[in-house]
Enzyme design. Structure first.
Site, PDB file in Angstrom:
ATOM      1  N   CYS A  19      -5.105 -32.015  25.675  1.00 53.88           N
ATOM      2  CA  CYS A  19      -5.635 -31.307  26.813  1.00 53.88           C
ATOM      3  C   CYS A  19      -4.773 -30.201  27.392  1.00 53.88           C
ATOM      4  CB  CYS A  19      -5.846 -32.277  27.965  1.00 53.88           C
ATOM      5  SG  CYS A  19      -6.704 -33.714  27.468  1.00 53.88           S
ATOM      6  N   GLY A  45      -6.630 -27.423  23.385  1.00 54.15           N
ATOM      7  CA  GLY A  45      -7.859 -28.179  23.172  1.00 54.15           C
ATOM      8  C   GLY A  45      -9.032 -27.237  23.051  1.00 54.15           C
ATOM      9  N   ASN A 120      -4.169 -35.238  30.974  1.00 57.73           N
ATOM     10  CA  ASN A 120      -3.516 -34.930  29.709  1.00 57.73           C
ATOM     11  C   ASN A 120      -2.546 -36.059  29.395  1.00 57.73           C
ATOM     12  OD1 ASN A 120      -1.082 -32.418  28.637  1.00 57.73           O
ATOM     13  ND2 ASN A 120      -2.475 -33.629  27.428  1.00 57.73           N
ATOM     14  N   GLY A 121      -2.700 -36.664  28.208  1.00 51.83           N
ATOM     15  CA  GLY A 121      -1.820 -37.770  27.832  1.00 51.83           C
ATOM     16  C   GLY A 121      -2.628 -39.003  27.496  1.00 51.83           C
ATOM     17  N   CYS A 254       8.060 -34.611  25.977  1.00 50.20           N
ATOM     18  CA  CYS A 254       7.597 -34.599  24.585  1.00 50.20           C
ATOM     19  C   CYS A 254       8.245 -33.461  23.794  1.00 50.20           C
ATOM     20  CB  CYS A 254       6.087 -34.435  24.544  1.00 50.20           C
ATOM     21  SG  CYS A 254       5.468 -34.258  22.864  1.00 50.20           S
ATOM     22  N   TYR A 260       5.759 -27.578  18.496  1.00 46.73           N
ATOM     23  CA  TYR A 260       4.466 -27.104  18.007  1.00 46.73           C
ATOM     24  C   TYR A 260       3.417 -26.830  19.081  1.00 46.73           C
ATOM     25  CZ  TYR A 260      -0.281 -27.850  16.279  1.00 46.73           C
ATOM     26  OH  TYR A 260      -1.617 -27.760  16.071  1.00 46.73           O
ATOM     27  N   SER A 301       2.159 -21.203  14.658  1.00 44.46           N
ATOM     28  CA  SER A 301       3.093 -22.029  15.408  1.00 44.46           C
ATOM     29  C   SER A 301       4.506 -22.008  14.818  1.00 44.46           C
ATOM     30  CB  SER A 301       2.577 -23.461  15.476  1.00 44.46           C
ATOM     31  OG  SER A 301       2.264 -23.908  14.182  1.00 44.46           O
ATOM     32  N   ASP A 363       7.542 -23.998   8.099  1.00 46.69           N
ATOM     33  CA  ASP A 363       6.462 -24.625   8.868  1.00 46.69           C
ATOM     34  C   ASP A 363       7.098 -25.452   9.984  1.00 46.69           C
ATOM     35  OD1 ASP A 363       3.942 -25.254   9.664  1.00 46.69           O
ATOM     36  OD2 ASP A 363       3.337 -26.228   7.819  1.00 46.69           O
ATOM     37  N   ASP A 364       6.280 -25.818  10.989  1.00 46.00           N
ATOM     38  CA  ASP A 364       6.870 -26.561  12.109  1.00 46.00           C
ATOM     39  C   ASP A 364       7.004 -28.045  11.800  1.00 46.00           C
ATOM     40  OD1 ASP A 364       4.204 -27.799  13.196  1.00 46.00           O
ATOM     41  OD2 ASP A 364       3.835 -25.668  12.935  1.00 46.00           O
ATOM     42  N   CYS A 400       2.208 -41.267  17.608  1.00 43.41           N
ATOM     43  CA  CYS A 400       2.447 -41.029  19.036  1.00 43.41           C
ATOM     44  C   CYS A 400       1.458 -41.847  19.850  1.00 43.41           C
ATOM     45  CB  CYS A 400       2.248 -39.545  19.347  1.00 43.41           C
ATOM     46  SG  CYS A 400       2.367 -39.199  21.113  1.00 43.41           S
ATOM     47  N   CYS A 450      11.628 -37.242  24.494  1.00 43.83           N
ATOM     48  CA  CYS A 450      11.105 -38.300  23.623  1.00 43.83           C
ATOM     49  C   CYS A 450      11.161 -37.795  22.183  1.00 43.83           C
ATOM     50  CB  CYS A 450       9.652 -38.601  24.005  1.00 43.83           C
ATOM     51  SG  CYS A 450       8.801 -39.709  22.852  1.00 43.83           S
ATOM     52  N   CYS A 453       8.228 -40.017  17.576  1.00 45.61           N
ATOM     53  CA  CYS A 453       7.487 -39.844  16.316  1.00 45.61           C
ATOM     54  C   CYS A 453       8.435 -39.594  15.153  1.00 45.61           C
ATOM     55  CB  CYS A 453       6.402 -38.774  16.431  1.00 45.61           C
ATOM     56  SG  CYS A 453       6.906 -37.261  17.181  1.00 45.61           S
TER      57      CYS A 453
HETATM   58 FE1  SF4 Z   1       5.843 -36.215  21.759  1.00 52.99          FE
HETATM   59 FE2  SF4 Z   1       6.384 -37.538  19.501  1.00 52.99          FE
HETATM   60 FE3  SF4 Z   1       7.076 -38.578  21.855  1.00 52.99          FE
HETATM   61 FE4  SF4 Z   1       4.491 -38.379  21.168  1.00 52.99          FE
HETATM   62  S1  SF4 Z   1       6.051 -39.665  20.176  1.00 52.99           S
HETATM   63  S2  SF4 Z   1       5.413 -37.879  23.185  1.00 52.99           S
HETATM   64  S3  SF4 Z   1       4.483 -36.456  20.002  1.00 52.99           S
HETATM   65  S4  SF4 Z   1       7.867 -36.675  20.924  1.00 52.99           S
END
Ligand code: SF4
Length: 474
Positions: A19, A45, A120-121, A254, A260, A301, A363-364, A400, A450, A453
């Protein structure tokens, strides 16, 4: 990462954000400003968009499937007016189409009047919360977790909306950046870990809240500051009130926003996204140099990272792949048997740039690997002699749970293969990923992010089934 099987016009990636948000309070043409703000946030989005406005007597909602410009024609915008409003862009789950009832903002009537939310989230404890409320008689209209928040607000025994909202948001876990509005005030909130961004701007006496600062740029608003993790901003006739709901824990911003999602012209979490990506490209070039003739980006990106790589490597940056931006929402790439592949529709390799060249393609990220494989094949078919694939983030090994729609663990190629296995799968001459410490070195406050992932170390409790959270999914 790139094209999904549907060939949707979006960034058509294997990973989607959910979002983009914008909220405006004050005297002005709020409907048009929300429209332009959502237009600037279109990359977050593209499956549906909506806005809710209140004009002192009436609250009206406008929602539709498709792009902002398709949904909010000038005629549609004339039907809606007000001095405060919230807007939302939505992305659908991979491979599934959005239903109109899931397009936000959601607007409901409750005993306090009209109430709207845009979110969003993803929440990580939404299943038990919803199950409990359903057992107690609540009826849900949508499959979005935002509606759970609305129910929590409606059930609160507190009087004022900010108090009710505070009570509600403190019951949920996970990523919740949202805009909430009734007939008197507009609230912006970021969860205590601050996964998703939200910034405050000002325009001719109006306040603006938006997911990214690129929305401020388009409407001419001045950036004031970010909403802090765990902070609630209340906009009303009394002006702007900031409330801190809980002492903030260390944040978990994030990192994928920087890699990206966010637009490179935005400032996200206090960092210019273009600068972060350029640094990632430079660090990648240092760690994984290549004996090559030129550097290309997988647009768009990866443009900033590819520039950084080229700068550091002392190689020319060339436009070796041109992206078609005009693939319509209804454009569906024909099935397997078709000779026209979705990646081919989206990217055109420029043969006279690539022919007989040793090419670094930046690439990202790599998700399933299938798109990277098609891209490498495209580059070789266009005449590249060597394709050195460089990825400006580490291998993605975990899904994620915080609003990014990733495939399951089993579908993530880095969960199944080591770097050499991935290289063989995508068919590149060589392959290099950004090292985790270089990812951290690309931002000013690495401890605030974070990285789950890439690491599997989630900053909250996560559902036990081990895959992503298919709640906000149609
Ligand atoms: Fe972002 Fe990855 Fe954490 Fe999800 S897991 S919030 S995509 S850094």
């Amino acid at each position: 990462m790139h094209l999904d099987a549907s060939g949707h016009h979006s960034r058509t990636r294997e990973i989607h954000d959910h979002c983009g948000l914008i909220g405006i309070y004050g005297e002005g043409n709020v409907a048009d400003l929300i429209y332009y703000g959502l237009f600037a946030l279109q990359h977050r989005g593209q499956e549906g968009a909506g806005m809710v406005l209140h004009n002192g007597t009436k609250t009206k909602v406008l929602r539709g499937l498709g792009l902002v410009a398709e949904t909010f024609t000038a005629e549609a915008r004339r039907q809606i007016d007000g001095y405060m409003g919230i807007g939302h862009n939505r992305y659908a789950t991979t491979g599934k189409s959005t239903k109109l009832r899931n397009v936000q903002p959601i607007l409901v009537d409750y005993k306090g009047g009209k109430l709207a939310i845009a979110h969003n989230g993803n929440l990580t404890n939404v299943h038990p919360l919803r199950a409990r409320m359903e057992q107690e008689g609540s009826i849900f209209q949508t499959t979005t977790d935002s509606e759970v928040v609305l129910h929590l607000i409606a059930r609160s025994r507190r009087e004022a909306l900010p108090d009710r909202a505070a009570e509600a948001v403190l019951q949920v876990e996970g990523a919740l950046t949202c805009l909430i509005m009734d007939e008197h005030q507009l609230i912006g909130y970021r969860d205590p870990l601050g996964f998703r961004p939200l910034s405050i701007g000002r325009l001719n006496g109006m306040y603006v809240l938006a997911s990214e600062t690129c929305a401020f740029d388009l409407i001419g608003a001045e950036f004031i500051r970010d909403v802090e993790p765990g902070e609630m901003i209340v906009l009303s006739a009394a002006g702007l009130e900031a409330r801190r709901l809980v002492p903030p824990p260390p944040p978990a911003l994030c990192m994928f926003e920087q890699v990206y999602f966010a637009r490179p012209d935005s400032v996200v979490f206090g960092e210019a996204v273009n600068d972060v990506r350029r640094a990632q490209g430079r660090l990648l070039a240092r760690r994984h140099p290549a004996a090559a003739d030129l550097v290309i980006a997988i647009p768009d990106s990866s443009n900033s990272a590819a520039h950084g790589f080229a700068e550091e490597a002392g190689l020319p940056f060339e436009l070796g792949l041109i992206r078609n931006h005009y693939i319509g929402r209804t454009f569906i790439v024909a099935g397997e048997s078709s000779r026209v592949d979705g990646v081919r529709v989206k990217f055109n390799p420029v043969s006279h740039i690539l022919k007989d060249k040793r090419v670094v393609a930046v690439d990202d990220s790599i998700v399933r690997g299938t798109t990277s494989r098609k891209l490498v094949d495209l580059l070789f078919k266009a005449g590249a002699r060597e394709v050195h694939f460089r990825v400006a983030s580490p291998p993605i090994t975990h899904p994620c749970y915080y609003g990014i729609d990733t495939p399951t663990r089993a579908e993530l190629i880095a969960n199944q293969q080591d770097v050499e296995g991935i290289r063989r799968f995508i068919g590149a001459t060589s392959l290099g990923f950004l090292a985790r410490e270089d990812l951290e070195a690309s931002v000013r406050r690495p401890g605030d992010y974070c990285y789950a992932c890439w690491s599997g170390r989630y900053p909250t409790r996560v559902p036990e089934n081990g895959n992503s959270i298919p709640f906000d999914h149609d």
